[in-house]
Design a protein around this motif. Sequence first.
Motif, short mmCIF file in Angstrom:
data_model
loop_
_atom_site.label_atom_id
_atom_site.label_comp_id
_atom_site.label_asym_id
_atom_site.label_seq_id
_atom_site.Cartn_x
_atom_site.Cartn_y
_atom_site.Cartn_z
N UNK A 438 0.72 -1.02 0.07
CA UNK A 438 -0.09 0.03 -0.11
C UNK A 438 0.75 1.35 -0.07
N UNK A 439 1.88 1.20 0.51
CA UNK A 439 2.92 2.50 0.67
C UNK A 439 3.44 2.71 -0.72
N UNK A 440 3.31 1.81 -1.68
CA UNK A 440 3.97 2.16 -2.85
C UNK A 440 2.89 2.83 -3.78
N UNK A 441 1.61 2.75 -3.39
CA UNK A 441 0.58 3.60 -4.00
C UNK A 441 0.82 5.31 -4.09
N UNK A 442 1.88 5.70 -3.44
CA UNK A 442 2.22 6.92 -3.17
C UNK A 442 3.04 7.39 -4.63
N UNK A 443 3.56 6.31 -5.45
CA UNK A 443 3.97 6.60 -6.59
C UNK A 443 2.76 7.16 -7.49
N UNK A 444 1.67 6.54 -7.10
CA UNK A 444 0.56 6.86 -8.48
C UNK A 444 -0.12 8.48 -7.87
N UNK A 445 0.21 8.90 -6.79
CA UNK A 445 -0.64 10.00 -6.26
C UNK A 445 0.13 11.35 -7.07
N UNK A 446 1.33 11.31 -7.40
CA UNK A 446 2.11 12.36 -8.12
C UNK A 446 1.49 12.68 -9.38
N UNK A 447 1.37 11.45 -10.13
CA UNK A 447 0.85 11.43 -11.40
C UNK A 447 -0.61 11.99 -11.32
N UNK A 448 -1.50 11.29 -10.35
CA UNK A 448 -2.81 11.57 -10.32
C UNK A 448 -2.93 13.07 -10.02
N UNK A 484 -9.46 8.35 -20.34
CA UNK A 484 -8.04 7.89 -19.96
C UNK A 484 -7.89 6.72 -18.99
N UNK A 485 -7.57 5.60 -18.93
CA UNK A 485 -7.30 4.56 -18.02
C UNK A 485 -5.99 4.20 -18.05
N UNK A 486 -5.09 4.24 -17.01
CA UNK A 486 -3.67 3.81 -16.83
C UNK A 486 -3.77 2.73 -15.91
N UNK A 487 -3.14 1.65 -16.20
CA UNK A 487 -3.26 0.41 -15.40
C UNK A 487 -1.71 0.05 -15.15
N UNK A 488 -1.31 0.29 -13.91
CA UNK A 488 0.00 -0.12 -13.49
C UNK A 488 0.08 -1.38 -12.65
N UNK A 489 0.83 -2.14 -12.93
CA UNK A 489 1.07 -3.64 -12.16
C UNK A 489 0.13 -4.42 -12.18
N UNK A 490 -0.77 -4.17 -13.06
CA UNK A 490 -2.09 -5.03 -13.22
C UNK A 490 -2.13 -5.91 -14.33
N UNK A 491 -2.11 -7.43 -13.94
CA UNK A 491 -2.02 -8.40 -14.96
C UNK A 491 -3.09 -8.49 -16.29
N UNK A 492 -4.50 -8.12 -15.49
CA UNK A 492 -5.52 -7.97 -16.54
C UNK A 492 -6.50 -9.28 -16.43
N UNK A 508 -1.13 0.48 -20.61
CA UNK A 508 -0.83 -0.50 -19.46
C UNK A 508 1.03 -0.48 -19.41
N UNK A 509 1.23 -0.58 -17.81
CA UNK A 509 2.51 -0.43 -17.57
C UNK A 509 2.69 -1.82 -16.84
N UNK A 527 8.03 -2.52 -18.62
CA UNK A 527 8.98 -1.95 -17.65
C UNK A 527 8.74 -2.06 -16.36
N UNK A 528 9.69 -1.59 -15.58
CA UNK A 528 9.63 -1.81 -14.06
C UNK A 528 8.94 -0.67 -13.79
N UNK A 529 7.85 -0.75 -13.10
CA UNK A 529 6.98 0.40 -12.78
C UNK A 529 7.42 1.20 -11.82
N UNK A 530 8.43 0.72 -10.90
CA UNK A 530 9.30 1.43 -9.87
C UNK A 530 10.10 2.42 -10.59
N UNK A 531 10.45 2.13 -11.69
CA UNK A 531 11.33 3.28 -12.68
C UNK A 531 10.62 3.96 -13.50
#
Length: 540
Positions: A438-448, A484-492, A508-509, A527-531
Motif C-alpha cells: 500500500x505504501x507504494x501507491x504514493x507513486x501513483x499520487x503524484x501522477x494523479x 484515459x485509464x492507466x493500469x499499473x502493475x495490473x495483469x488484466x 498499461x505498464x 517496464x519496471x513500474x518502480x522506474x
Amino acid sequence: MKVLVPVKRVVDYNVKVRVKPDNTGVDLSNVKMSVNPFCEIAIEEAVRLKEAGTATEVVAVSVGSSACQEQLRTCLALGADRAVLIETDEDVQPLGIARALQALQAKENADIVIFGKQSIDGDNSQTGQMFAALTGMGQGTFASELNIEDGKAQVIREIDGGLQTVKVSLPAVVTTDLRLNEPRYASLPNIMKAKKKPLDTTTPDELGVDVKPTVETLRVEPPAEREAGNLMSILVVAEHDNSELKPATRVALAAAAAIGGDVDVLVAGAGVDAVASQAAAIAGVNKVLVADNAVYANQLPENVAALVVEAASGYSHILCAHTTNGKNFMPRVAANLGVAMISDIVSVESEDTFKRPIYAGNAIATVKANDAVKVVSVRGTAYDPVAAEGGSASIEALDNVTDAGVSEFVSEEVVKSERPELTSAGIIISGGRGMQSGDNFVLLEGIADKLGAAIGASRAAVDAGFVPNDMQVGQTGKIVAPDLYIAVGISGAIQHLAGMKDSKVIVAINKDEDAPIFQVADYGLVADLFKALPELEALL
C-alpha cells in the motif's frame, strides 16, 4: 437458530466462456461447473455461525436441474448439515427462484437466510432482495461483516464510497460481499461424510409455485470489439447523498431518453431541496417527485422500495443507476410489483428489449422484458450523462411516508477525498498486485495530482490489503469508462477487464510482456513500474 443458504451452480470462476455459434446462449458443454463463489462465502459464514454456537443448523438449497446435487454435496462437505434441491429444468430467473425459496421458507422457518450477493453468470444481484420483499423480511446486502445479537443482525455493508452499518430484525436476509470471509476448502474426510448427509428433493409444483421465466433472451453475442416507439412514461429514481445529485442519475436519464417518452424523477431522502432543484434543471425531465422525510435519509431499502412501489402507478418503466444503492432496493421494487428486473443494462434496443453483460462482460445478452412494467438498472458507463442544465421541470412534494420498521441505520463510513470520484472521473490511474504494498501507491499520487485523476485498484490489490475496497475497479467493484485509464502493475484478469474495458484510451505498464492487460491496451509499456512511474511524473 436455523440458517438457510441458497446456492447456485455456475461455470467455474476460472473458465472463460464462449458464445454458441448460433447465438442462442453460452456453450456449457464439457465446461467445469462449481458453486457460485459468492454462495461459497455465504456457506462459509453460515458454518462459522454454527461453529460459534450462534446457529444450530445450516441448510443449503438450490433451484435447478438434478446436476445441482453435485454443488449441494460440496456445500455439505463444507459444513452444511443437510441440503434441499428444488428440481426444475426451467431456465429459472431471479423472481422465480425467490418465489420457490419463499415457499420453502414457509416450511423451514429459517431465522436468517444468507445469499451470495450475485451469481457470476447472470450477474443480476436480485434474488436475495426479491426474496426479502416476498417474505417481508428486512435485508442487509453486500455484507462485509455480520454479527447477530439480541434478535437482530448487525451488518456492515459495502456501499459506493465506503461502508454503512445497519441493524435488521430477525428473521432477516443477508447477501455476502467478497470481503465477508475467506471460504475454506473441503477436506477428504468431510467429502466422504457429505455422501451420507441428507439431500432432499422437491419441485416447484410440489411447493405450489410457478417459476416459468418472463424475461426472454433473444440473442447472446460476444462483446463488440472495443473502438476509440410508443410514448412511454418513465420514472427514474435519483441517486444522491441528500445534498448532491450523482452523475449516475444522469446516465440513467440518458437510458430513459433512449426508451422515449415522458420522464419523471423521484428524489427520496431528507433535506433534499438542493437535489430536487438539480434534478429539475436537467434537460428532458418532465417532473420531479420529492419524498423528503427522515425515514428515507439513509436509503434503507425496505423504506425506499415501498415508496417506489407506491409511486409506480401509471409508469411503464422504472429505472435507477446500477450502484450498490440501486442494487439494494430495486429488486425489492420488482418483487413487490410481481415483475422481473433487468439489471445492469448497457444499451436500450427498444422499449422492452435491452442489452446487458453476462459472464464478467465476456458475452452480451439481448433480453426482452414481457412484463407490463419494466424495472431496469443502468450501468454507470452505458451512456454519456445527459446535460445537467437546460431544463425547468416542476417539483411536486409527495406525502408518502413508509417506515417498514424491520431495519435501522447505525452508521456510515464514507471515504472523503479531494480527487474525482472513480465512476465519474475523466482520467483514472490504477494499481495492482505489482505495486507490492500500500505504501507504494504514493507513486501513483503524484501522477494523479498532475493529471487531475482518480486513483483505483485491482481486486488483487484490495484483497492484499494495499488499499480500501472502495477503490476497486472490476466486475465486483466499480465499473468505469474514463477518457484515459492507466493500469499499473495490473495483469488484466477477466474480472478487472470487465470493469474498465470501455475506457476510451487504455495505457498499461507492466514488466510482464505476456500480461493479458496488453491485449486490450491502446498503448503498452513493458517496464519496471518502480522506474517508469518516477520518470513519467517528471515528464508531466
